[in-house]
Write a protein that holds these residues in place. Structure first.
Motif, PDB file in Angstrom:
ATOM      1  N   THR A 104       0.633  -1.128   0.110  1.00 31.15           N
ATOM      2  CA  THR A 104       0.000  -0.006  -0.047  1.00 31.15           C
ATOM      3  C   THR A 104       0.958   1.172   0.018  1.00 31.15           C
ATOM      4  N   TYR A 105       0.532   2.133  -0.901  1.00 33.86           N
ATOM      5  CA  TYR A 105       1.171   3.388  -0.945  1.00 33.86           C
ATOM      6  C   TYR A 105       0.170   4.709  -1.162  1.00 33.86           C
ATOM      7  N   ILE A 106      -1.090   4.460  -1.018  1.00 38.33           N
ATOM      8  CA  ILE A 106      -2.162   5.285  -1.196  1.00 38.33           C
ATOM      9  C   ILE A 106      -1.877   6.442  -0.161  1.00 38.33           C
ATOM     10  N   GLU A 107      -1.303   6.206   1.025  1.00 42.98           N
ATOM     11  CA  GLU A 107      -1.341   7.231   1.964  1.00 42.98           C
ATOM     12  C   GLU A 107       0.443   7.167   2.599  1.00 42.98           C
ATOM     13  N   GLU A 108       1.216   8.140   2.379  1.00 43.28           N
ATOM     14  CA  GLU A 108       2.652   8.075   2.911  1.00 43.28           C
ATOM     15  C   GLU A 108       2.939   9.475   3.808  1.00 43.28           C
ATOM     16  N   LEU A 109       2.220  10.021   4.334  1.00 41.86           N
ATOM     17  CA  LEU A 109       2.276  11.082   5.070  1.00 41.86           C
ATOM     18  C   LEU A 109       1.768  11.138   6.342  1.00 41.86           C
ATOM     19  N   ASP A 110       0.347  10.875   6.477  1.00 39.35           N
ATOM     20  CA  ASP A 110      -0.545  11.207   7.707  1.00 39.35           C
ATOM     21  C   ASP A 110      -0.276   9.676   8.732  1.00 39.35           C
ATOM     22  N   PRO A 111       0.300   9.891   9.874  1.00 39.34           N
ATOM     23  CA  PRO A 111       0.430   8.675  10.586  1.00 39.34           C
ATOM     24  C   PRO A 111      -1.008   8.310  11.337  1.00 39.34           C
ATOM     25  N   ASP A 112      -1.934   9.361  11.275  1.00 38.89           N
ATOM     26  CA  ASP A 112      -3.160   8.832  11.748  1.00 38.89           C
ATOM     27  C   ASP A 112      -4.057   7.930  10.957  1.00 38.89           C
ATOM     28  N   GLN A 113      -3.771   8.313   9.502  1.00 36.25           N
ATOM     29  CA  GLN A 113      -4.681   7.417   8.433  1.00 36.25           C
ATOM     30  C   GLN A 113      -4.137   6.056   8.267  1.00 36.25           C
ATOM     31  N   ILE A 114      -2.630   5.829   8.189  1.00 30.22           N
ATOM     32  CA  ILE A 114      -2.333   4.523   7.937  1.00 30.22           C
ATOM     33  C   ILE A 114      -2.929   3.356   8.710  1.00 30.22           C
ATOM     34  N   PRO A 115      -3.346   3.389   9.752  1.00 26.30           N
ATOM     35  CA  PRO A 115      -3.724   2.211  10.637  1.00 26.30           C
ATOM     36  C   PRO A 115      -5.146   1.824   9.831  1.00 26.30           C
ATOM     37  N   LYS A 116      -5.855   2.697   9.645  1.00 22.41           N
ATOM     38  CA  LYS A 116      -7.253   2.344   8.978  1.00 22.41           C
ATOM     39  C   LYS A 116      -7.111   1.771   7.617  1.00 22.41           C
ATOM     40  N   ILE A 117      -5.954   2.301   6.434  1.00 18.94           N
ATOM     41  CA  ILE A 117      -5.799   1.868   5.347  1.00 18.94           C
ATOM     42  C   ILE A 117      -5.176   0.334   5.449  1.00 18.94           C
ATOM     43  N   ILE A 118      -4.198   0.184   6.318  1.00 22.17           N
ATOM     44  CA  ILE A 118      -3.845  -1.137   6.802  1.00 22.17           C
ATOM     45  C   ILE A 118      -5.177  -2.339   7.043  1.00 22.17           C
ATOM     46  N   GLU A 119      -5.844  -1.844   8.129  1.00 20.97           N
ATOM     47  CA  GLU A 119      -6.938  -2.555   8.338  1.00 20.97           C
ATOM     48  C   GLU A 119      -7.856  -2.985   7.539  1.00 20.97           C
ATOM     49  N   ASP A 120      -8.122  -1.978   6.500  1.00 24.03           N
ATOM     50  CA  ASP A 120      -9.060  -2.303   5.456  1.00 24.03           C
ATOM     51  C   ASP A 120      -8.573  -3.240   4.320  1.00 24.03           C
ATOM     52  N   SER A 157       6.634   5.797   4.203  1.00 28.22           N
ATOM     53  CA  SER A 157       6.398   7.175   4.413  1.00 28.22           C
ATOM     54  C   SER A 157       7.537   7.946   3.626  1.00 28.22           C
ATOM     55  N   GLN A 158       6.999   9.126   3.005  1.00 28.50           N
ATOM     56  CA  GLN A 158       7.985   9.902   2.217  1.00 28.50           C
ATOM     57  C   GLN A 158       9.188  10.302   3.237  1.00 28.50           C
ATOM     58  N   LYS A 159      10.383  10.242   2.585  1.00 23.67           N
ATOM     59  CA  LYS A 159      11.495  10.473   3.362  1.00 23.67           C
ATOM     60  C   LYS A 159      11.708  11.903   4.035  1.00 23.67           C
ATOM     61  N   ASP A 160      11.101  12.879   3.415  1.00 13.77           N
ATOM     62  CA  ASP A 160      11.043  14.178   3.980  1.00 13.77           C
ATOM     63  C   ASP A 160       9.960  14.608   5.277  1.00 13.77           C
ATOM     64  N   ASN A 161       9.138  13.505   5.224  1.00 14.45           N
ATOM     65  CA  ASN A 161       7.794  13.722   6.272  1.00 14.45           C
ATOM     66  C   ASN A 161       8.418  13.935   7.621  1.00 14.45           C
ATOM     67  N   PRO A 162       7.835  14.828   8.286  1.00 17.22           N
ATOM     68  CA  PRO A 162       8.292  15.106   9.432  1.00 17.22           C
ATOM     69  C   PRO A 162       7.750  14.255  10.670  1.00 17.22           C
ATOM     70  N   ALA A 207       6.679   8.466  13.327  1.00 13.60           N
ATOM     71  CA  ALA A 207       5.483   8.108  13.672  1.00 13.60           C
ATOM     72  C   ALA A 207       4.408   7.217  12.875  1.00 13.60           C
ATOM     73  N   PHE A 208       4.593   7.663  11.566  1.00 11.09           N
ATOM     74  CA  PHE A 208       3.853   6.950  10.244  1.00 11.09           C
ATOM     75  C   PHE A 208       4.370   5.351  10.298  1.00 11.09           C
ATOM     76  N   ILE A 209       5.611   5.101  10.294  1.00  8.30           N
ATOM     77  CA  ILE A 209       6.017   3.838  10.173  1.00  8.30           C
ATOM     78  C   ILE A 209       5.645   3.210  11.349  1.00  8.30           C
ATOM     79  N   GLY A 210       5.794   3.732  12.635  1.00  3.53           N
ATOM     80  CA  GLY A 210       5.507   2.880  13.841  1.00  3.53           C
ATOM     81  C   GLY A 210       3.999   2.699  13.968  1.00  3.53           C
ATOM     82  N   ASN A 211       3.241   3.562  13.781  1.00  4.65           N
ATOM     83  CA  ASN A 211       1.739   3.151  13.585  1.00  4.65           C
ATOM     84  C   ASN A 211       1.336   2.126  12.564  1.00  4.65           C
TER      85      ASN A 211
END
Length: 245
Positions: free
Chosen positions: A158-174, A193-198, A202-206
Motif C-alpha cells: 500500500t502506498y495510497i497514504e505516505e504522510l499522515d500517521p493517523d490514517q495509515i492504521p485504517k488503510i492497513i486494517e481495510d 513514508s516519504q523521506k521528508d515527512n516530519p 510516527a507513520f511507520i510506527g503506527n
C-alpha cells in the motif's frame, strides 16, 4: 545486467545474493526471494534479454516458446542454488508482477495468474518445502490470484497514504480485511513514508503496530534512491517501539 544472455547469470550479482543470505542468517533474519523484478523490465525492457522473445512487455505472460523456457531456466537455477539456505522464508516469482503492464494490468489479469501458476509449479518441482507468495503494485488486488491453490500467502502493498500517521492504521486494517476473506496467511509486503515527512517515524510506527494488532507481518519499504528514503535511526526506533516488549 543480471542475465546478459539467456541462461547466463552475472556472477558478481550472484555473489552479492550469497553475501545477503550470509548476513541475514548471521542475524537470524529471513528473506523473501523475488526471482524477477518488474522495475527493470518495465523501465528498460529493450535492454533485457527477454525482449528478444516478444514484441513487448505483454509478451512476458505469453506462456510459451523461448520466453517461457528462459524464464523457467532462471527459476530452476535460483531455486536450485538457494532452496537449502537457512535464511530463506519464501519465493516470489516477480515483485509487483502486474506493474509490468501498468494501466493495462487488469485486462491481462487472467494471463498474469496463469503465468504465476506456471512459475509456482516450476518452483515446487525443485523446492516443495518453502512458501510461495506474490505481490501486486500498491493498492491493487487480483482475486483470482488469491484464490489460486499455488499461492500460500496473500501479500499486499500500500502506498495510497505516505504522510499522515493517523490514517495509515485504517488503510492497513481495510486492506487486511479485503484479502483475509481468502482464508490464507497475509503479509504487508511494502508500505512507506516519504523521506521528508516530519512525522516519518510516527507513520511507520503506527503502520507496524496496526499490522501487529491484526497478526500480520509488515515490512516498511526503504530505498535511498527513491522518495521513501533509506533506513535510518528513526525507523529503527519505530521498529523497536512496535515490536519490542
Amino acid at each position: 545486467a543480471f542475465e546478459p544472455e539467456p541462461g547466463q547469470y552475472n556472477q558478481r550479482d550472484i555473489a552479492l545474493i550469497d553475501a545477503l543470505f550470509d548476513a541475514a542468517e548471521a542475524r537470524g533474519m529471513y528473506l523473501i526471494f523475488c526471482i524477477f523484478d518488474h522495475f527493470a523490465f518495465a523501465t528498460r525492457w529493450d535492454e533485457q534479454v527477454y525482449a528478444r522473445f516478444g514484441k513487448g512487455r505483454a509478451d512476458w505472460f505469453q506462456g510459451a516458446g523461448e520466453m517461457l523456457a528462459t524464464q523457467k531456466q532462471r527459476v530452476r537455477y535460483l531455486v536450485g542454488r538457494y532452496k537449502d539456505r537457512r535464511g530463506l522464508l519464501a519465493w516470489e516469482p516477480m515483485n509487483e508482477v502486474n506493474a509490468l503492464l501498468g494501466f493495462f494490468s487488469s485486462f491481462y489479469a487472467p494471463a498474469i495468474v496463469a503465468w504465476f501458476e506456471v512459475m509456482a509449479a516450476t518452483i515446487r518441482e525443485i523446492d516443495p518445502a518453502h512458501l510461495i507468495t506474490q505481490s501486486l503494485y500498491g493498492d491493487s488486488f487480483i482475486p483470482a490470484l488469491y484464490r489460486s491453490d499455488a499461492l500460500d500467502v496473500v501479500q499486499f502493498h500500500t502506498y495510497i497514504e505516505e504522510l499522515d500517521p493517523d490514517q495509515i492504521p485504517k488503510i492497513i486494517e481495510d486492506s487486511v480485511a479485503q484479502v483475509r476473506q481468502y482464508g490464507k496467511p497475509v503479509w504487508l509486503g511494502e508500505f512507506c513514508s516519504q523521506k521528508d515527512n516530519p512525522q516519518r517515524e510516527a507513520f511507520i510506527g503506527n503502520g507496524l503496530r496496526a499490522a501487529r494488532r491484526l497478526g500480520v507481518p509488515a515490512f516498511a519499504w526503504t530505498f535511498k534512491s527513491d522518495h521513501c528514503g533509506d533506513l535510518d535511526e528513526s525507523l529503527q526506533r519505530a521498529y523497536r517501539s512496535a515490536y519490542q516488549p
